[in-house]
Design an enzyme around this catalytic site. Structure first.
Site, PDB file in Angstrom:
ATOM      1  N   LYS A   1       0.747  -1.112   0.132  1.00 30.09           N
ATOM      2  CA  LYS A   1      -0.114  -0.175   0.044  1.00 30.09           C
ATOM      3  C   LYS A   1       0.895   1.355  -0.105  1.00 30.09           C
ATOM      4  O   LYS A   1       2.216   1.282   0.455  1.00 30.09           O
ATOM      5  CB  LYS A   1      -0.942  -0.072   1.337  1.00 30.09           C
ATOM      6  CG  LYS A   1      -2.137   0.754   1.036  1.00 30.09           C
ATOM      7  CD  LYS A   1      -3.159   0.172   0.138  1.00 30.09           C
ATOM      8  CE  LYS A   1      -4.571   0.888   0.042  1.00 30.09           C
ATOM      9  NZ  LYS A   1      -5.342   0.210  -0.742  1.00 30.09           N
TER      10      LYS A   1
ATOM     11  N   ASP B   1      -6.636   4.619  -5.018  1.00 30.12           N
ATOM     12  CA  ASP B   1      -7.310   4.615  -3.731  1.00 30.12           C
ATOM     13  C   ASP B   1      -7.925   5.792  -3.592  1.00 30.12           C
ATOM     14  O   ASP B   1      -8.351   6.535  -4.430  1.00 30.12           O
ATOM     15  CB  ASP B   1      -6.527   4.089  -2.669  1.00 30.12           C
ATOM     16  CG  ASP B   1      -7.044   3.646  -1.276  1.00 30.12           C
ATOM     17  OD1 ASP B   1      -7.176   4.581  -0.364  1.00 30.12           O
ATOM     18  OD2 ASP B   1      -7.715   2.593  -1.312  1.00 30.12           O
TER      19      ASP B   1
END
Length: 458
Positions: A138, A178
């Site tokens: 991430k 995201d």
């Protein structure tokens, strides 16, 4: 005698879990989101460690909570007034046991090491559940794209990618979008990567535009996948979306396409939100207006009532959970649905809750749903559709073949059904029937842990 032995195994497993968690707390004392994610996983693993001592013998818990690599870097850029700005960028390459690190990039003022680590940790198990060859990672930055011009967005993302490019590649780490990172940001980053690398590598990012290596269906994937998962959960109880009243938090990519698919399935979606507040439309949310506001104009949700004056706007997005509904879909951000909100939903007769965001429900709220036998789909399972189609995009890039929308959607639905079934199976195998939180955690963990053992202590 047998009962005493079983009791001893249980106590030993619990002691091991507690000791590892205490160590994690000491080493990450100022990272509450990461600690919450670790605790939630560990809470499910007691029966697994009782039944499989190999995980303790191989130090799996100690290893799996420690990122393989954590990168932090400065991102300098110049705004439209000529002022130099500096943000902080992150990438955590958490676990590459199953394949290249895979996970989105988040641009939001709240981004810090704790949030990136929690998201990366969750991504390990989510990616494992998809059945595809992708590890967990991430990244992001504490940059706020709201109110920025296209030129400022471009300058920031180019600076961000200049540093990030040193650590990624189609066989190493494949970021995606995201919160705060959509097609515009991915496009700028892909262009900068191509410029730095000096060659065209379509597989270095996913969520790309269709014209340069993107996949049909990627935009819709997380929202659609959520509905496919929840629909399977409902079907097991003899229900479906037809005629159900639904509340969806958020109004970004996940929320919009969850609303779209829920409406296709016959549901009436009456509310959605942004960070300022929420709208309630008793006639059902007009998807055309919502898409125009959020995808084209990038406007605030309050402007919905300009086109639909019968609808109501309320300040404070947290209060969206006071609206009575049959199905609640938290799709905004982490910890948006707390214990009080969960109790209100239960009191108002909610039948099912499906997480479209990453860890949007606090641990106490999840306990409320489980205690009251509410159908509850945890995010690491139910919002895996986005990364699933990202992996399908990687497959298309590798083969230089673009799939049809129908093929992508068919594959997505199959993956989400398989995730649901594997979560149910794991919950039953370890004596937690009906608890999809535990089932998803266990199914994801055992897949990664078994591969870690085979690959040795690395």
């Amino acid at each position: 005698m047998i009962m005493e032995m079983e009791k001893h195994k249980l106590q030993a497993a619990k002691k091991y879990i507690d000791s590892v968690y205490e160590s994690v707390k000491q080493r990450n004392a100022h990272e509450p989101e990461f600690l919450q994610a670790v605790q939630e996983i560990f809470h499910s693993l007691l029966p697994v460690l009782v039944k499989n001592p190999k995980y303790k013998e191989n130090g799996i818990l100690e290893r799996i909570v420690e990122p393989e690599r954590m990168i932090s870097f400065r991102v300098p850029w110049v705004d439209d007034n000529g002022k130099v700005r500096v943000n902080r960028g992150f990438r955590v390459q958490f676990n590459g046991t199953l394949g290249p690190y895979k996970g989105g990039l988040r641009f939001h003022p709240s981004v810090n090491a704790s949030i990136i680590k929690f998201l990366g940790f969750e991504q390990i198990f989510k990616n494992a559940l998809t059945g595809q060859a992708i590890g967990g990672g991430k990244g992001g930055a504490d940059f706020d794209p709201k109110g920025k011009s296209d030129a400022e967005i471009m300058r920031f993302t180019q600076s961000f990618m200049t540093e990030l490019s040193k650590y990624i590649g189609s066989g190493i780490d494949v970021p995606a979008g995201d919160i705060g990172v959509g097609a515009r940001e991915i496009g700028y980053m892909f262009g900068q990567y191509r410029r730095i690398a000096g060659h065209y590598d379509s597989g270095v990012l996913t969520g790309k535009g269709i014209g340069y290596g993107g996949s049909l269906g990627r935009t819709e994937a997380t929202g659609y996948g959520l509905i496919y998962f929840v629909n399977e959960m409902l079907k097991d109880k003899g229900m479906d979306f037809e005629g159900q009243t639904v509340v969806v938090s958020g109004s970004g990519n996940v929320s919009i396409y969850a609303i779209e698919k829920a409406q296709e399935y016959g549901a009436k979606v009456v509310a959605c939100s942004d960070s300022n507040g929420y709208i309630y439309d008793e006639n059902g949310i007009c998807l055309e207006t919502l898409k125009q506001l959020k995808e084209v104009e990038r406007a605030r949700i309050c402007e919905y009532i300009n086109e639909h004056p019968h609808a109501k706007y309320f300040e404070g997005s947290q209060n969206i959970w006071t609206i009575p509904c049959d199905i609640a879909l938290p799709c905004a951000t982490q910890n948006e649905l707390d214990k009080q909100a969960a109790e209100t939903l239960v009191a108002n007769g909610v039948k099912a809750v499906g997480e479209g965001a990453n860890m949007p429900t606090t641990h106490d709220a999840a306990e409320v749903f489980l205690k009251n036998e509410i159908l509850y789909a945890p995010g690491k399972a139910s919002n895996a559709g986005g990364v699933a189609v990202s992996a399908l995009e990687m497959a298309q890039n590798s083969s230089r073949i673009a799939w049809s929308l129908e093929k992508v959607d068919t594959e997505l639905k199959k993956i989400m059904v398989d995730i649901y079934r594997s979560s149910v199976q794991a919950s039953e195998e370890y004596g937690m029937k009906g608890n999809l939180v535990a089932g998803a955690n266990i199914a994801g963990f055992t897949k990664v842990a078994d591969a870690m053992i085979v690959q040795g202590v690395i």
